[in-house]
Write an enzyme that holds these catalytic residues in place. Structure first.
Site, PDB file in Angstrom:
ATOM      1  CE1 TYR A  47       9.584 -12.578   2.530  1.00  0.00           C
ATOM      2  CE2 TYR A  47       8.271 -11.350   4.120  1.00  0.00           C
ATOM      3  CZ  TYR A  47       8.770 -11.512   2.830  1.00  0.00           C
ATOM      4  OH  TYR A  47       8.484 -10.580   1.864  1.00  0.00           O
ATOM      5  CB  THR A  77       7.232 -12.774  -0.726  1.00  0.00           C
ATOM      6  OG1 THR A  77       7.882 -11.554  -0.371  1.00  0.00           O
ATOM      7  CG2 THR A  77       6.356 -13.210   0.438  1.00  0.00           C
ATOM      8  CB  THR A  85       5.424  -8.157  -4.695  1.00  0.00           C
ATOM      9  OG1 THR A  85       5.807  -7.915  -3.338  1.00  0.00           O
ATOM     10  CG2 THR A  85       4.757  -9.513  -4.805  1.00  0.00           C
ATOM     11  CG  ASP A  86       9.589  -5.066  -2.319  1.00  0.00           C
ATOM     12  OD1 ASP A  86       8.380  -5.075  -2.028  1.00  0.00           O
ATOM     13  OD2 ASP A  86      10.503  -5.134  -1.455  1.00  0.00           O
ATOM     14  CE  LYS A 131       4.308  -4.719  -2.615  1.00  0.00           C
ATOM     15  NZ  LYS A 131       5.517  -5.395  -2.067  1.00  0.00           N
ATOM     16  CD  GLU A 184       1.753  25.186 -11.684  1.00  0.00           C
ATOM     17  OE1 GLU A 184       2.094  25.481 -10.529  1.00  0.00           O
ATOM     18  OE2 GLU A 184       0.868  24.352 -11.950  1.00  0.00           O
TER      19      GLU A 184
END
Length: 327
Positions: free
Chosen positions: A26, A13, A92-93, A165, A283
């Site tokens: 975009y 981006t 950023t992903d 993120k 557990e």
């Protein structure tokens, strides 16, 4: 040594363009390094740069070829006496995954900084150039050395091992867990919250020849064991469970994962919850089933660490657990 900063571009981006200041759509990676650096100079950022283009894609498409090229380019920069730091522009992903992979496979010392943006370059309120200016501020600070790979987003500096993120589109989408941010930064100020803690630290892992197939399995109410069987059927060498709460899942799923461990496929329990520790659990019967607890790592970062461990030949659950405990 000069103060030249090597900028490695991968797209994302921060280099995206939508053709409209107000549109929501975009295309990432549309703006080249020369145009970005020209804008930086026009704003008065007077650092010396040289650039290498690694890719021009959205970070959802980052994978082994780009990681190989990026790692090699950083090693080259680290051996160049004219380079003082490396800035990687990145979507950023998957920034947290790339950052952790590099952090685990590079020596500490020279600052390596990932930077991205939540809004494309031609959007109103774009954050890309401010984030880049902040990354330059960090790169030029001697106190940035010996902190491992860093991520600069939203006026904040994060360690690769902590950053994640945490929001899809907020301008302040990144957070740090469990240690929080390392510093606050603006284009004119930088305040570290503590001294460098990794002086002289070498890479924890050698760069692998390839990464094995490791899948993330998200647990959901009412699911059955078939997804586990499917993952084993396509040859997964490891499975990360993104479990409910503290890494839990329906009993039928846990039983199938236990069978995977018995067949030599390590299983790491993490959580689909945004934040929190996943410790060894009575557990879930980690000891009896042979599961590994992800501790502070979220599913996507647990996958990166597990891939590196398997690539290096570590398959014993106890040894894998030690690596997760040592992060």
């Amino acid at each position: 040594m000069t103060d030249t900063i090597r900028v490695l571009t991968t797209g994302g981006t921060i280099a995206g363009s939508g053709g409209s200041a107000f549109g929501s759509g975009y295309r990432p990676g549309q703006i080249g390094a020369s145009a970005m650096l020209a804008e930086a100079r026009a704003l008065g950022i007077d650092a010396q740069f040289d650039t290498r283009e690694i890719a021009s894609i959205g970070s959802q498409d980052i994978g082994w070829p780009e990681w190989q090229a990026l790692h090699a380019a950083i090693l080259e920069a680290q051996s160049d006496p004219d380079i003082c730091a490396v800035i990687v522009t990145h979507g950023t992903d998957t920034a947290e995954e790339t950052a952790l992979l590099l952090d685990l496979t590079l020596d500490c010392g020279m600052p390596v900084i990932l930077v991205g943006a939540m809004r494309p370059a031609d959007a109103v309120g774009s954050d890309g150039m401010r984030n880049f200016a902040n990354a330059v501020q960090v790169a030029r600070d001697p106190a940035a050395r010996d902190r491992g790979v860093l991520v600069v987003m939203g006026d904040t500096v994060f360690a690769a091992r902590d950053v994640r993120k945490a929001a899809t589109s907020n301008i302040d989408a990144f957070k740090g867990f469990p240690r929080g941010p390392l510093a606050r930064v603006t284009p004119s100020t930088l305040d570290w919250f503590g001294p460098a803690a990794r002086i002289g630290e070498r890479a924890r892992f050698a760069w692998p020849e390839a990464l094995p197939r490791v899948a993330i399995l998200i647990a959901g109410a009412g699911m059955d064991e078939k997804p586990v069987e499917a993952l084993l059927g396509i040859g997964c060498k490891g499975i990360v469970l993104a479990g409910m709460g503290q890494g839990n899942a329906p009993e039928c799923v846990l039983a199938a994962l236990q069978q995977a461990v018995a067949a030599g496929v390590p299983v790491v329990r993490s959580s689909r919850v945004d934040e929190g520790m996943v410790d060894r659990n009575v557990e879930v019967e980690d000891d009896a089933r042979g599961f590994v607890a992800a501790r502070a790592l979220n599913p996507q970062k647990a996958r990166v660490l597990l891939m590196l461990l398997l690539a290096g030949g570590t398959t014993d659950p106890a040894a894998i657990q030690s690596a997760f405990d040592a992060r």
